[in-house]
Write a protein that holds these residues in place. Structure first.
Motif, PDB file in Angstrom:
ATOM      1  N   ALA B  55       1.007  -1.038   0.091  1.00  0.00           N
ATOM      2  CA  ALA B  55       0.034   0.066   0.031  1.00  0.00           C
ATOM      3  C   ALA B  55       0.982   1.192  -0.086  1.00  0.00           C
ATOM      4  CB  ALA B  55      -1.001  -0.035   1.315  1.00  0.00           C
ATOM      5  N   TYR B  56       2.180   1.210   0.296  1.00  0.00           N
ATOM      6  CA  TYR B  56       2.820   2.186   0.567  1.00  0.00           C
ATOM      7  C   TYR B  56       3.135   2.955  -0.790  1.00  0.00           C
ATOM      8  CZ  TYR B  56       7.071   5.194   0.610  1.00  0.00           C
ATOM      9  OH  TYR B  56       8.020   6.266   0.637  1.00  0.00           O
ATOM     10  N   GLY B  57       3.010   2.026  -2.134  1.00  0.00           N
ATOM     11  CA  GLY B  57       3.120   2.518  -3.433  1.00  0.00           C
ATOM     12  C   GLY B  57       1.993   3.465  -3.847  1.00  0.00           C
ATOM     13  N   GLU B  59       0.285   5.322  -1.233  1.00  0.00           N
ATOM     14  CA  GLU B  59       0.278   6.483  -0.917  1.00  0.00           C
ATOM     15  C   GLU B  59       1.357   7.404  -1.663  1.00  0.00           C
ATOM     16  OE1 GLU B  59       2.091   6.265   3.227  1.00  0.00           O
ATOM     17  OE2 GLU B  59       2.343   8.329   3.089  1.00  0.00           O
ATOM     18  N   LYS B  60       2.308   6.877  -2.087  1.00  0.00           N
ATOM     19  CA  LYS B  60       3.412   7.687  -2.849  1.00  0.00           C
ATOM     20  C   LYS B  60       2.940   8.191  -4.253  1.00  0.00           C
ATOM     21  CE  LYS B  60       8.145   7.589  -4.592  1.00  0.00           C
ATOM     22  NZ  LYS B  60       9.053   6.543  -5.076  1.00  0.00           N
ATOM     23  N   GLN B  61       2.144   7.559  -4.694  1.00  0.00           N
ATOM     24  CA  GLN B  61       1.373   7.975  -5.838  1.00  0.00           C
ATOM     25  C   GLN B  61       0.206   8.949  -5.797  1.00  0.00           C
ATOM     26  OE1 GLN B  61       2.117   7.131  -9.111  1.00  0.00           O
ATOM     27  NE2 GLN B  61       3.303   5.082  -8.781  1.00  0.00           N
ATOM     28  N   ILE B  71      -3.378  12.119   3.796  1.00  0.00           N
ATOM     29  CA  ILE B  71      -3.756  10.733   2.991  1.00  0.00           C
ATOM     30  C   ILE B  71      -3.881   9.923   4.003  1.00  0.00           C
ATOM     31  CG2 ILE B  71      -2.705   9.140   1.517  1.00  0.00           C
ATOM     32  CD1 ILE B  71      -1.133  11.581   0.111  1.00  0.00           C
ATOM     33  N   TYR B  72      -5.009   9.183   3.913  1.00  0.00           N
ATOM     34  CA  TYR B  72      -5.274   8.054   5.144  1.00  0.00           C
ATOM     35  C   TYR B  72      -5.431   6.590   4.305  1.00  0.00           C
ATOM     36  CZ  TYR B  72      -7.355   5.455   8.821  1.00  0.00           C
ATOM     37  OH  TYR B  72      -7.623   4.661   9.844  1.00  0.00           O
ATOM     38  N   ILE B  73      -4.913   5.796   4.568  1.00  0.00           N
ATOM     39  CA  ILE B  73      -5.205   4.364   3.900  1.00  0.00           C
ATOM     40  C   ILE B  73      -5.694   3.485   5.059  1.00  0.00           C
ATOM     41  CG2 ILE B  73      -3.949   2.436   2.956  1.00  0.00           C
ATOM     42  CD1 ILE B  73      -2.212   4.505   1.574  1.00  0.00           C
ATOM     43  N   ILE B  75      -6.302  -0.539   5.173  1.00  0.00           N
ATOM     44  CA  ILE B  75      -6.205  -1.786   4.677  1.00  0.00           C
ATOM     45  C   ILE B  75      -7.606  -2.673   4.609  1.00  0.00           C
ATOM     46  CG2 ILE B  75      -4.846  -3.673   4.398  1.00  0.00           C
ATOM     47  CD1 ILE B  75      -2.534  -2.099   4.728  1.00  0.00           C
ATOM     48  N   LYS B 123      -0.361  12.220  13.374  1.00  0.00           N
ATOM     49  CA  LYS B 123       0.987  12.124  12.520  1.00  0.00           C
ATOM     50  C   LYS B 123       0.594  12.216  11.098  1.00  0.00           C
ATOM     51  CE  LYS B 123       1.341   6.938  13.053  1.00  0.00           C
ATOM     52  NZ  LYS B 123       2.354   6.021  13.478  1.00  0.00           N
ATOM     53  N   ILE B 124      -0.620  11.897  10.874  1.00  0.00           N
ATOM     54  CA  ILE B 124      -0.754  11.924   9.359  1.00  0.00           C
ATOM     55  C   ILE B 124      -1.311  13.548   8.865  1.00  0.00           C
ATOM     56  CG2 ILE B 124      -2.279  11.060   7.611  1.00  0.00           C
ATOM     57  CD1 ILE B 124      -2.707   8.775   9.451  1.00  0.00           C
TER      58      ILE B 124
END
Lengths: 256, 126
Positions: B55-57, B59-61, B71-73, B75, B123-124
């Motif tokens: 999922a890091y990919g 966030e980077k995109q 940005i909050y993910i 999963i 922290k986000i």
């Protein structure tokens, strides 16, 4: 014997179109999985492995050319009884040609090619063509892979080609959260069939065979950092190949 | 005399109530209104997202989007949310491409002038 380098390049190019990936993320440590890097992503790895007096260190860098196609370069070094040697540059690529996505689950199949450049005249150039697939979900994982390694060497002694195959099952003991460390435990089954070697074109009868091993492994990640490790133990053999020696392997990987 | 004292105390209490209620009216509340007017919240359903490392990919995109913040993910629930501020060119087509480039499959994409989650971890916030 004509050096097969031009043939190798052609084979790599042909095999390369339509395949994808290397060992990334939640994938087998000893085998390979279908994962590819995200487009434009870099993945440097450092791997240490060893058994007995043998210690190996490998540096590698992966790059996501497209969302389905990743290339990786590897530089392994071996330290054996105080003798330090470079084991030849490895060039891998993985192409994901099938994917099925559902919420919290993915199934993927990728084709892999690996080219091992020779070091000196007595080591072969190796082309490995493989297929790998599997499913990754929030709780359970499974992967399979099979790869055929063809060896090319300009020498009277021709080592047997080999077929490697793996089956991996994994589970996540704790609920995953993007902002917390994530642990996945795997059990990898590894098999290898080695064809008989040839000397001056004649088959060496007491060569070749099968060997099987098991490897419990783990993967611990936090955001874009992954630590993977495990121990492989030889379980059985038949024919004239050695049962794999018990060995350890650890990999630190970043996604940038 | 007592009545005058009571009147003064009542007046003082009234003044204090008015004084302490003013900042809420002219300080915090208008800011919330402004935020809801100039910010757009986006929620993208992502299929195939099963591990944080992969999922890091995503966030980077998503960080490549101009003005994308918070940005909050998630999963477990399979979505990403973020806020965009100021002028931006965020479209469903662009978000589809971002999710695909990250290696996943996009699902429903929703825009709103209200946040999709109640509280984003500190922290986000950036």
């Amino acid at each position: 014997m004509k050096h097969p380098f031009s043939k190798i390049l052609i084979l790599i190019l042909l095999a390369g179109f339509g395949t994808s990936n290397l060992a990334f993320a939640h994938e087998p440590l000893y085998g390979i999985g279908p994962h590819v890097l995200f487009k434009g992503g870099f993945a440097p790895h450092i791997t240490i492995a060893g058994s007995g007096s043998l210690f190996e260190m490998e540096y590698s860098l992966g790059y996501g050319i497209t969302r389905n196609w990743t290339v990786i370069g590897e530089m392994p070094f071996v330290l054996d009884n105080n003798n330090y040697s470079f084991e030849g540059f490895h060039l891998k690529q993985k192409y994901r040609f099938y994917s099925w996505f559902e919420p919290g689950m993915s199934r993927q199949v990728s084709a892999v090619t690996k080219l091992v450049f020779p070091v000196g005249n007595d080591s072969p150039t190796v082309i490995n063509l493989g297929l790998t697939g599997g499913q990754e979900a929030l709780k359970w994982y499974w992967f399979f892979s099979a790869g055929y390694a063809a060896k090319f060497i300009n020498d009277s002694m021709h080592p047997g080609n080999n077929l490697d195959y793996t089956a991996t099952f994994g589970f996540r003991p704790f609920k995953t959260n993007y902002y917390k460390p994530d642990l996945v435990i795997f059990l990898e089954g590894i098999g290898r069939f080695v064809e008989k070697s040839k000397l001056n074109g004649n088959t060496i009868q007491n060569s070749g065979g099968h060997a099987w091993s098991l490897a419990p492994t783990f993967m611990l990640t936090y955001r874009n950092i992954a630590l993977r490790g495990g121990i492989e133990t030889g379980m059985a053999k038949s024919g004239y190949v050695e049962k794999p020696e018990t060995n350890y392997k650890f990999t630190l990987e970043l996604h940038l | 005399m007592v009545k005058k004292m009571k009147a003064k105390i009542s007046g003082l209490i009234l003044v204090l109530v008015v004084v302490f209620s003013v900042p809420d009216t002219f300080g915090q509340q208008p800011e919330r209104d402004t935020v809801s007017k100039i910010h757009k919240y986006v929620k993208v359903e992502v299929k195939g997202m099963a591990c944080p490392f992969c999922a890091y990919g995503l966030e980077k995109q998503l960080k490549k989007i101009n003005g994308a913040k918070e940005i909050y993910i998630d999963i477990q629930k399979g979505y990403a949310t973020f806020r965009v501020s100021g002028k931006n060119d965020v479209t469903k087509e662009k978000l589809d491409k971002i999710v695909i480039d990250a290696g996943f499959k996009p699902g429903n994409i929703t825009f709103s002038n209200k946040p999709f989650i109640k509280s984003i971890p500190e922290k986000i916030r950036k």
